[in-house]
Design an enzyme around this catalytic site. Structure first.
Site, PDB file in Angstrom:
ATOM      1  N   ASP A  65     -13.288  19.107   6.091  1.00 60.24           N
ATOM      2  CA  ASP A  65     -13.686  20.044   7.140  1.00 60.24           C
ATOM      3  C   ASP A  65     -15.161  19.921   7.488  1.00 60.24           C
ATOM      4  OD1 ASP A  65     -14.840  22.902   5.406  1.00 60.24           O
ATOM      5  OD2 ASP A  65     -14.200  21.020   4.475  1.00 60.24           O
ATOM      6  N   GLU A  66     -15.492  20.408   8.664  1.00 61.00           N
ATOM      7  CA  GLU A  66     -16.878  20.618   9.102  1.00 61.00           C
ATOM      8  C   GLU A  66     -17.804  19.438   8.818  1.00 61.00           C
ATOM      9  OE1 GLU A  66     -17.574  25.327   8.899  1.00 61.00           O
ATOM     10  OE2 GLU A  66     -17.578  24.352   6.929  1.00 61.00           O
ATOM     11  N   VAL A  67     -17.474  18.258   9.362  1.00 64.01           N
ATOM     12  CA  VAL A  67     -18.349  17.118   9.147  1.00 64.01           C
ATOM     13  C   VAL A  67     -19.386  17.087  10.270  1.00 64.01           C
ATOM     14  CG1 VAL A  67     -18.466  14.630   8.796  1.00 64.01           C
ATOM     15  CG2 VAL A  67     -16.418  15.897   8.106  1.00 64.01           C
ATOM     16  N   HIS A  86     -19.799  18.656   3.112  1.00 64.64           N
ATOM     17  CA  HIS A  86     -19.870  19.583   1.976  1.00 64.64           C
ATOM     18  C   HIS A  86     -20.147  18.865   0.661  1.00 64.64           C
ATOM     19  CE1 HIS A  86     -18.740  23.326   3.994  1.00 64.64           C
ATOM     20  NE2 HIS A  86     -17.982  22.580   4.776  1.00 64.64           N
TER      21      HIS A  86
END
Lengths: 506, 503
Positions: free
Chosen positions: A300-302, A240
């Site tokens: 999060d969400e790598v 992100h």
């Protein structure tokens, strides 16, 4: 021309329009009249909060437009120690007794007093002649959970300060006490950093019109503080972070197509020393700008695709003995980041992935659960708490996920302690957050989308566990919604209905 | 058609003339206009505009001249739309030139002014420009409507007027005012004042007076928008019974009245006397030649329970088929409407229940998924009746994500039928039912999602079949709406130069 639905017509609740419902409340039928001319809020002699207590003086002014009284409202705030008035430790218990000629509010801390004043304002109603009335009442109140938060996302769309402040005001009306400011992300970097001004210069949607200056940030923090709201900033890495790379070359990993860089960039580059030098300086600034004891570090969400493509990273993986397990590289980065942040003396909150990937965490880490279906998040809550960490729940409260109909009822029903675990585990659930992610949200639709749906979460986090009567909630929430509208907040309707004073904007 | 030609005549005449000249055919689509014009071509040749010297003027051969109220008002309105934040006294000296707009009717001229206003843009220094452009435009469908529901929630007049402004920006031309329904009756009738006195949410603060109604009608007219009122019956009438006792059917439980009421009572002569008098008033208040009579979702339960209704059924030879009773009622009120010289529009239920209605009644299709409504389109047009399509555009049904794409990709004429049948589809309508909508969330919920349907109803379907191509144009248009004070919500991540500054 709709399917004929059974229409819920809002009726009066025996708890009036109180929202969230206090822990203990006794309302009698005896009513007292209030007039503007002689209403006063005074500090009791024994109260250690005085005119110098900024919070309460401020509240006097904000209250004048919502309540009037013949009786004197006596504020009896006890046990203030020294500069307690300013320090931010949330202990919002309070007792409110409404009688004639005095109403008395007792609160050990100023935060309880703030909540008590809001409750008092909710007890006032107009009779059919337009006179303001209040009934004889005894209330004893405290929140079930200590962390009651709202997440706003000012990266997917820039949010002008006005709308942030209006929502802090509304949060206070609903007894929320944490503003989780997801301030930057892939799409834009509106935070104007003193240490690295290029980040917003290059990364914001517009370097002047779509940024938060240090003055803006200070204003938000102070505005929130005066309403008993903590501001927890989130600087989400290593994923992100697309917008970070615009103003900080070499921060992000260059992706490769075959043997050559493709021109695209991925997550933060975890193998360069410059990365950690940057993070050290950056978080040093953040820790001074934001006074809260916690920072949210994301995690999060790598997406591993870019890391996998990069030959330098592949070499590093080999050297470190990580094999092909890139979650080990992610953990390597997070670990170093957490150590950096620890040196600033802040605690940290992180999204659940960091815990799921087995990163070593400090004992006071707060883990933020956001993923999965009902069964999955309940399992996660059980896992996190059984490992001894404090946890926050957000999964059932993603308010950006809109759907047709009264979805507030689903939010109202979700309970953060509804999982298989011991009493000790349940105590580790410190609260939850309603999230309004910004992909489809900006100032044009934020307030009606957030309110009153977030109010359902507010009551779940404040009131007792057995407050579950949906039709009573509908009645009180309908009235509470009209009150928000009367206070110029465009909270959307629950169902076919009307408010005596409709929203005046267009 | 609009022709914008620039003659660089740096004479002392600093004005921009609007004259009437017809031209021809274009090649490339003009990006900055929504909905997309039928035929257009623009070139990169850029002409500066000087707000000091700009004005609209009627051509010498034009039949419309100063005194034409619609265009006089439009010129004033569009000047502010084209030059937002303009303060007189700015000194720009710029070359003169002309643009010409030709239209057969004043309503066409309005659409042309809207298009022209969307062609003007500002550079980074704030100077105004328009490019050399040729446009020939006309709508694919004649009826391009928006439905607002002021019964489930009262909408202040301001909110309605704001919606009319935004409708004009997307070239909508029909405001379907679903003014009363079960929850409330806000229309203040001169003939039956008790209807709103007893049936509105509040008899003073939540009503539309005759003045309010006239205001809406004239505001709409100046924007080329027809106002189509709907007085939906025999179902959806709970609020009517508050101020008109004996209008609704008393429901029975066992042998006695239960206290509840059902649809309008179709067995009493007083019912039809009431309807005739009410509709007489409505026909004179609303100048449009159409009235929407509703006729949807009639629940037979209450009629069945009532012994007088059952007796009436026997007398009329309807047996136990209550659709015949409904048909009897609808036919009667459609006839009343005809005697008042108005044409009726009714929901598809009326056709589905085999009611005998005049040839020119328009059917309003609202039910079902594409499978259902395409079949209905075939059926109704095969019977020779005109239709308006609303089913795919119930945008009160919100969902997470870019649902504007669903509205955009509707194909109104993709049903089995002859060319003649397809001609009977006179247009479509975006519906914003009010169960969950009032002035707090109306505008962001309606815009820009309704604009997606606007392009489907105006533009050529082949030229506008790509959602990918439409996305940046609609994003841009949305920013234009913001600039014009319409609180349109975002399509996806991004930003506008001028963000909405309210809450």
């Amino acid at each position: 021309c709709m399917r004929n639905q059974v229409e819920l017509v809002a009726q009066s609740s025996r708890y009036g329009s109180l929202w969230p419902l206090p822990q203990k409340v006794q309302l009698s039928d005896v009513s007292f009249k209030l007039t503007t001319s002689s209403f006063r809020i005074v500090d009791a002699k024994e109260s250690s909060a005085g005119p110098s207590c900024k919070h309460l003086t401020f509240l006097n002014f904000s209250c004048h437009c919502v309540i009037f009284s013949t009786s004197t409202f006596v504020l009896w705030a006890t046990s203030f120690e020294g500069n307690e008035c300013d320090a931010f430790r949330d202990q919002p218990t309070h007792e409110l007794t409404v009688n004639q000629p005095f109403a008395v509010l007792k609160a050990p801390k100023v935060w309880g007093a703030l909540h008590g004043l809001e409750t008092f304002s909710q007890l006032v109603y107009k009779d059919e002649f337009g006179t303001k009335n209040i009934n004889q009442t005894t209330i004893s109140d405290f929140p079930r959970f200590a962390h009651r938060g709202i997440l706003l996302d000012s990266s997917r769309h820039f949010l002008p300060i006005k709308v942030i402040l209006a929502n802090l005001e509304t949060m206070a009306m609903n007894k929320f006490n944490v503003f989780h400011w997801h301030i930057v992300d892939d799409q834009s970097f509106p935070y104007l950093s003193r240490t690295f001004p290029q980040l917003s210069q290059k990364g914001a949607y517009h370097p002047y019109t779509h940024v938060y200056t240090p003055a803006d940030v200070k204003m938000v923090i102070e505005f929130a503080r005066l309403r008993g709201i903590r501001v927890v900033p989130e600087y989400d890495t290593p994923g992100h972070t697309q917008s970070w790379g615009k103003g900080q070359a070499d921060l992000l990993t260059p992706c490769y197509a075959g043997s050559k860089p493709s021109g695209a960039f991925g997550p933060v580059n975890p193998i360069l020393n410059t990365t950690y030098d940057f993070m050290t300086q950056f978080f040093k600034e953040i820790s001074t700008v934001f006074p809260d004891a916690y920072i949210h570090l994301g995690g999060d969400e790598v997406d591993f695709t870019c890391w996998k493509s990069n030959p330098d990273i592949q070499k590093f993986m080999e050297q470190q003995g990580f094999g092909q397990d890139y979650s080990k590289l992610e953990s390597f980065y997070i670990q170093k980041l957490l150590n950096i942040v620890s040196t600033t003396n802040k605690g940290y909150m992180i999204w659940q992935e960091v815990f799921d990937n087995g990163v070593k965490l400090k004992p006071d880490t707060v883990i933020h659960v956001w993923k999965g279906n009902a069964q999955q998040y309940k399992n996660e809550m059980a896992n996190v708490t059984s490992s001894g960490y404090q946890t926050l729940l957000s999964t059932p409260w993603y308010l950006n996920r809109i759907s047709y109909g009264q979805d507030w009822q689903g939010f109202y029903k979700a309970d953060p302690q509804d999982f298989k675990g011991t009493e000790e585990q349940k105590k580790l659930v410190i609260g939850g957050e309603a999230c309004l992610w910004g992909e489809y949200v900006d100032a044009t639709n934020l307030t009606p989308r957030l309110w009153p749906r977030a109010s359902a979460v507010a009551e779940r986090l404040w009131s007792a566990k057995d407050v579950t009567d949906i039709s009573d909630a509908f009645n009180r929430l309908s009235a509470h919604r009209c009150r928000m509208v009367e206070r110029d907040i465009p909270a959307e309707p629950l169902f076919s209905s009307y408010c005596p004073h409709e929203y005046k904007g267009v | 058609s609009i022709r914008i030609i620039k003659k660089y005549t740096c004479l002392n005449m600093n004005y921009l003339l609007l004259i009437m000249i017809h031209i021809g055919v274009g090649l490339h689509a003009v990006g900055g206009v929504w909905p997309m014009p039928q035929i257009s071509a623009s070139s990169p040749e850029q002409y500066p505009l000087n707000p000091e010297a700009f004005y609209f003027e009627y051509g010498r051969q034009s039949e419309a001249q100063p005194g034409c109220s619609v265009l006089d008002a439009a010129f004033k309105r569009y000047f502010s739309l084209i030059f937002p934040d303009y303060f007189p006294g700015d000194n720009l000296s710029v070359c003169a030139g002309q643009a010409s707009l030709k239209a057969e009717t004043v309503w066409g001229a309005l659409r042309g002014l809207e298009t022209f206003s969307q062609l003007v843009y500002q550079d980074d220094f704030g100077s105004f420009f328009v490019n050399k452009t040729d446009i020939e435009d006309f709508p694919r469908f004649q009826f391009r409507g928006i439905l607002l529901d002021t019964s489930r929630h009262y909408l202040p007049v301001q909110a309605i007027l704001k919606t009319l402004d935004a409708m004009a920006y997307s070239k909508f031309n029909v405001f379907h005012w679903h003014i009363v329904d079960d929850p409330s009756f806000p229309y203040q009738s001169q003939t039956f004042p008790d209807l709103s006195a007893k049936g509105a949410f509040h008899p003073m603060t939540h009503i539309y007076t005759q003045t309010d109604v006239q205001r809406v009608i004239s505001y709409a007219r100046l924007r080329g928008i027809r106002v189509l009122p709907e007085f939906d019956s025999p179902g959806h009438t709970q609020s009517w019974g508050k101020g008109q006792s004996d209008l609704l059917t008393p429901c029975y439980k066992g042998g006695t009245p239960s206290g509840a009421f059902g649809p309008v009572n179709p067995t009493l002569p007083s019912t039809y006397q009431f309807i005739a008098r009410l509709f007489k008033e409505v026909s004179s208040v609303f100048p449009d030649s159409y009235i929407h009579l509703g006729g949807d979702e009639v629940n037979f339960f209450c009629w069945k329970s009532n012994p007088d209704v059952r007796a009436f059924m026997q007398k009329m030879g309807f047996g136990t088929d209550f659709t015949k009773l409904e048909a009897f009622y609808m036919e009667s009120i459609v006839n009343i409407t005809s005697t008042l010289n108005k044409t009726a529009i009714v929901w598809q239920d009326v056709f589905d229940y085999h009611e005998r209605i005049p040839e020119d009644t328009v059917l309003h299709i609202w039910k079902g998924v594409p499978y259902d409504y395409t079949k209905e389109l075939s059926r109704i047009t095969k019977a020779g009746k005109r239709v308006v399509l609303a089913a795919p555009w119930y945008i009160n049904h919100i969902a997470y994500g870019q649902d504007w794409r669903k509205s955009y990709t509707v194909q109104p004429l993709n049903f089995s039928g002859t060319e003649e049948q397809k001609k009977l589809v006179i247009g479509g309508e975006v519906c914003m039912w009010g169960e969950y909508v009032d002035a707090t969330n109306l505008t962001p919920r309606l815009w820009p999602r309704a604009s997606a349907a606007a392009e489907r109803l105006w533009s050529d379907e082949k030229q506008t079949s790509s959602v990918e191509k439409a996305f940046p144009r609609l994003q841009d248009f949305r920013c234009k709406l913001l600039r014009r004070g319409i609180q349109a919500e975002p399509l996806y991540v991004g930003h506008c130069r001028h963000e909405y500054q309210g809450i």
